[in-house]
Design an enzyme around this catalytic site. Sequence first.
Site, PDB file in Angstrom:
ATOM      1  N   HIS A  67       5.652   9.587  -7.527  1.00 16.17           N
ATOM      2  CA  HIS A  67       6.315   8.457  -8.389  1.00 16.17           C
ATOM      3  C   HIS A  67       5.283   7.363  -8.393  1.00 16.17           C
ATOM      4  O   HIS A  67       5.507   6.388  -7.913  1.00 16.17           O
ATOM      5  CB  HIS A  67       7.458   8.083  -8.027  1.00 16.17           C
ATOM      6  CG  HIS A  67       8.166   7.118  -8.614  1.00 16.17           C
ATOM      7  ND1 HIS A  67       8.161   6.914  -9.922  1.00 16.17           N
ATOM      8  CD2 HIS A  67       9.377   6.221  -8.301  1.00 16.17           C
ATOM      9  CE1 HIS A  67       9.150   6.002 -10.549  1.00 16.17           C
ATOM     10  NE2 HIS A  67       9.734   5.661  -9.290  1.00 16.17           N
TER      11      HIS A  67
ATOM     12  N   CYS B 205      10.562   0.975 -12.650  1.00 11.44           N
ATOM     13  CA  CYS B 205       9.928   2.329 -12.731  1.00 11.44           C
ATOM     14  C   CYS B 205      10.174   3.012 -14.168  1.00 11.44           C
ATOM     15  O   CYS B 205       9.803   4.362 -14.271  1.00 11.44           O
ATOM     16  CB  CYS B 205      10.610   2.961 -11.783  1.00 11.44           C
ATOM     17  SG  CYS B 205      10.639   2.393  -9.954  1.00 11.44           S
TER      18      CYS B 205
END
Lengths: 393, 131
Positions: A335, A83
């Site tokens: 996200h 991420c």
Amino acid sequence: MRSVAVVGAGQSKFGRRNDARLDELAWESVKQAMDDAGIVQNDIDSFVVSTVGGWSAELLPAVFVGEYCGLEPKPTMRVEAACASGSAAIYQAYSSIASGLADVVAVVGVEKMTESPTSVAVELIGRAGNYFWEFENFGMTFPGYYALYATAYLSKYGATEKDLAEIAIKNHYYGSMNPKAQFQKKVNLDEVMSSKYVAWPLKLLDCSPITDGSAAVILASEKMARKLTKDPIWIRGIGAASGTANMSLREDFVGLKAARLAAKSAYQRAGFDGDPKKLDLAEVHDCFTIAELLAYEDLGFSRKGGGFKMAREGQTYKGGVLPVNLSGGLKAKGHPIGATGVSMVGEVTRQLKSQIKGDRQADIRNGWGLVHNIGGTGHYAYVTLLSQDKGGQ
Amino acid sequence: MNDASYNRLKAKYVGLLGSKCKKCGAEFFPQARVCRKCGSFELQDIPMPPTGKVTSYTILNVPALEFKDDAPLVIGYIELSNGVRLIAQLADISPSEVREGMPVRMEVRPLSQKSGAGDPMVGYKFVKSEK
């Protein structure tokens, strides 16, 4: 090392984007970023594509995106740091400009996640740890890893699930004002507290969503930045660190060591003492509400064990000690994992240039902003300090 | 998991086989080839002690797909009596019973209900113990 500035930023609408393929999503941001910088493809020396992948059939996203965006035959690569891939791509682009290898580099973060079934997405993200020792035969998931942190944190410092909820409420509040956010709606305490447990003590509304989206920034050397814009935003410090693959080797479950090391390194490079009052805003990695609390402490905004009080007292809203996640954060903005870090740097850049419409524009007094981007559960950490002021001579 | 990868891991899954540094005595699980404490490359295989305590935990209502039929999973972050820590499922326990500091001991169990057919894949789980 040469100075490096952000001279252009773009971001697609985040959310469920069944209308666009991976390359089409990327183009939305690349076009905006090039227009913002006042450049065309020929002005770009190289481009870095940040995608975690595994969701789509495209094994080579960098060339796929490059061809569609007209960036071929410029040098490229795909960068992966879970991420934090977006920040890793910025780190790479920064390094090539600082070293003199390139003058203008495009950073493109893109991820298309929602067309995978949720169970597949949970499985793929669940592998973002140590596959054999935590996932394959034990069933752990990504929310599960952060839940272990949440349990340990709440128990050690006497924080509550309501303190976690305050993070979700704040980030949804700001997300409601961001037209590019996946969730443009506020949530209240009851809604958060009554949402279903995914991995106790984390509930559905403690978790960031699965998202499609892209973001792009253009980085430039000082010479090029001066030609292109009157208000470049300088990357004053970028720090990075890694953590153990196995969660079981972590020193404790109440903070992320890699984040502390990345912050220390970025702060040293920028000559920043860590005082949150000297920043105008921060974008931090709130993949789960607990992660934002850990970030306050790992970044030195509060003492150890004091992060939840900042949330409880509303100190990270505008008007508090330091506004955090005025974009809505991962929680509400969404996200798309490869795009997140790039989107954060683009957001802070636009904030420092006072280009945000409405109440989520920070009051810019010091001209400094911070980006904190985590990959995995503290497996990768990147901290970037941005400033209106170039510093030095 | 395919048979080859399970066979490679079985001694560790069933016997908690880890490593001990011959120089400084630090112990590790999973096995290590470099001592994280003193940097030595001289390590030997040793089984980890089968007892410890829960230091953090979560109740996974949505576990990995293969474990769907086993939900909710009670996952413990366990500190073994030698100080080594690992993540494992807790067995024979209801989610409301689990507590930080709770003493546990290792038992070898089928890893998921799905692995019950044929030759089951077995490995470590932890159950409550008296002390």
